[in-house]
Design a protein around this motif. Structure first.
Motif, PDB file in Angstrom:
ATOM      1  N   GLY A  32     -11.733  40.912 -14.753  1.00  0.00           N
ATOM      2  CA  GLY A  32     -11.249  40.667 -13.396  1.00  0.00           C
ATOM      3  C   GLY A  32     -12.276  41.044 -12.344  1.00  0.00           C
ATOM      4  N   GLY A  33     -13.220  41.912 -12.700  1.00  0.00           N
ATOM      5  CA  GLY A  33     -14.286  42.276 -11.775  1.00  0.00           C
ATOM      6  C   GLY A  33     -15.109  41.074 -11.358  1.00  0.00           C
ATOM      7  N   ALA A  34     -15.338  40.167 -12.291  1.00  0.00           N
ATOM      8  CA  ALA A  34     -16.074  38.942 -11.965  1.00  0.00           C
ATOM      9  C   ALA A  34     -15.252  38.047 -11.042  1.00  0.00           C
ATOM     10  CB  ALA A  34     -16.441  38.195 -13.244  1.00  0.00           C
ATOM     11  N   LEU A  35     -13.965  38.015 -11.247  1.00  0.00           N
ATOM     12  CA  LEU A  35     -13.092  37.230 -10.372  1.00  0.00           C
ATOM     13  C   LEU A  35     -13.057  37.814  -8.962  1.00  0.00           C
ATOM     14  CD1 LEU A  35     -11.076  34.945  -9.953  1.00  0.00           C
ATOM     15  CD2 LEU A  35      -9.289  36.493 -10.758  1.00  0.00           C
ATOM     16  N   VAL A  36     -13.063  39.137  -8.884  1.00  0.00           N
ATOM     17  CA  VAL A  36     -13.077  39.792  -7.574  1.00  0.00           C
ATOM     18  C   VAL A  36     -14.302  39.365  -6.784  1.00  0.00           C
ATOM     19  CG1 VAL A  36     -13.362  42.049  -6.450  1.00  0.00           C
ATOM     20  CG2 VAL A  36     -11.661  41.755  -8.231  1.00  0.00           C
ATOM     21  N   THR A  37     -15.453  39.290  -7.443  1.00  0.00           N
ATOM     22  CA  THR A  37     -16.668  38.885  -6.724  1.00  0.00           C
ATOM     23  C   THR A  37     -16.512  37.478  -6.176  1.00  0.00           C
ATOM     24  OG1 THR A  37     -17.736  38.090  -8.745  1.00  0.00           O
ATOM     25  CG2 THR A  37     -18.205  40.339  -8.092  1.00  0.00           C
ATOM     26  N   GLN A  38     -15.918  36.609  -6.950  1.00  0.00           N
ATOM     27  CA  GLN A  38     -15.739  35.221  -6.511  1.00  0.00           C
ATOM     28  C   GLN A  38     -14.786  35.137  -5.317  1.00  0.00           C
ATOM     29  OE1 GLN A  38     -17.492  32.732  -7.649  1.00  0.00           O
ATOM     30  NE2 GLN A  38     -16.542  31.281  -6.280  1.00  0.00           N
ATOM     31  N   LEU A  39     -13.750  35.940  -5.327  1.00  0.00           N
ATOM     32  CA  LEU A  39     -12.759  35.900  -4.253  1.00  0.00           C
ATOM     33  C   LEU A  39     -13.265  36.533  -2.954  1.00  0.00           C
ATOM     34  CD1 LEU A  39      -9.543  36.840  -6.259  1.00  0.00           C
ATOM     35  CD2 LEU A  39     -10.201  34.575  -5.429  1.00  0.00           C
ATOM     36  N   SER A  53     -15.933  45.249  -7.599  1.00  0.00           N
ATOM     37  CA  SER A  53     -16.204  44.683  -8.927  1.00  0.00           C
ATOM     38  C   SER A  53     -16.514  45.781  -9.925  1.00  0.00           C
ATOM     39  CB  SER A  53     -17.383  43.711  -8.859  1.00  0.00           C
ATOM     40  OG  SER A  53     -17.082  42.654  -8.011  1.00  0.00           O
ATOM     41  N   SER A  54     -17.334  46.730  -9.500  1.00  0.00           N
ATOM     42  CA  SER A  54     -17.693  47.842 -10.382  1.00  0.00           C
ATOM     43  C   SER A  54     -16.467  48.671 -10.751  1.00  0.00           C
ATOM     44  CB  SER A  54     -18.734  48.731  -9.711  1.00  0.00           C
ATOM     45  OG  SER A  54     -19.901  47.992  -9.458  1.00  0.00           O
ATOM     46  N   MET A 107     -23.172  41.523 -18.141  1.00  0.00           N
ATOM     47  CA  MET A 107     -24.229  40.542 -17.869  1.00  0.00           C
ATOM     48  C   MET A 107     -23.776  39.502 -16.857  1.00  0.00           C
ATOM     49  SD  MET A 107     -26.468  39.702 -21.257  1.00  0.00           S
ATOM     50  CE  MET A 107     -25.140  39.541 -22.408  1.00  0.00           C
ATOM     51  N   VAL A 108     -22.559  38.986 -17.017  1.00  0.00           N
ATOM     52  CA  VAL A 108     -22.050  37.988 -16.080  1.00  0.00           C
ATOM     53  C   VAL A 108     -21.975  38.585 -14.680  1.00  0.00           C
ATOM     54  CG1 VAL A 108     -19.976  36.683 -15.425  1.00  0.00           C
ATOM     55  CG2 VAL A 108     -20.786  36.638 -17.785  1.00  0.00           C
ATOM     56  N   LEU A 109     -21.462  39.782 -14.585  1.00  0.00           N
ATOM     57  CA  LEU A 109     -21.341  40.430 -13.294  1.00  0.00           C
ATOM     58  C   LEU A 109     -22.716  40.699 -12.677  1.00  0.00           C
ATOM     59  CD1 LEU A 109     -19.160  41.421 -11.396  1.00  0.00           C
ATOM     60  CD2 LEU A 109     -19.280  43.639 -12.507  1.00  0.00           C
TER      61      LEU A 109
END
Length: 115
Positions: A32-39, A53-54, A107-109
């Motif tokens: 969900g951290g990656a989703l947070v960055t997108q939002l 995100s972290s 890595m994705v983040l």
């Protein structure tokens, strides 16, 4: 197989399912951290995005490692009581999958943040 042995096996299997679901939940939280960055990336400063995100990633990783630690304790206890019984999934395999998942999420983040 006596009733005490059957009860122990049922309890162990239920605890194992619970711990594996905690690993899965931790992975979802960390992902969900990656989703947070997108939002948040378009409307908030970079430091806010990185901090949130972290936090998701750290919380998710902590939950996964806590579940693995408890699983290790449960396995040691059960293996002490049941000599010669094999588990369906070796602890090393679960740990390797968890570490691989954590590395992929990180890595994705990281790639998203440094782009």
């Amino acid at each position: 197989m006596d009733s005490a042995q059957l009860t122990l096996e049922n309890t162990h299997m239920a605890a194992t399912r619970t711990l594996l679901s905690l690993v899965r939940t931790g992975a979802s939280i960390a992902g969900g951290g990656a989703l947070v960055t997108q939002l948040l990336v378009k409307e908030w400063p970079r430091w806010v995005v990185v901090a949130l995100s972290s936090a998701f990633v750290i919380l998710g990783y902590w939950l996964m490692w806590s579940a693995l630690k408890q699983g290790r304790r449960l396995r040691a206890r059960i293996e002490g009581e049941q000599r010669g019984e094999a588990f369906l999934m070796p602890l090393r395999q679960v740990t390797a999958w968890t570490v691989a998942l954590q590395l992929l999420i990180a890595m994705v983040l990281a790639l998203y943040i440094i782009r």
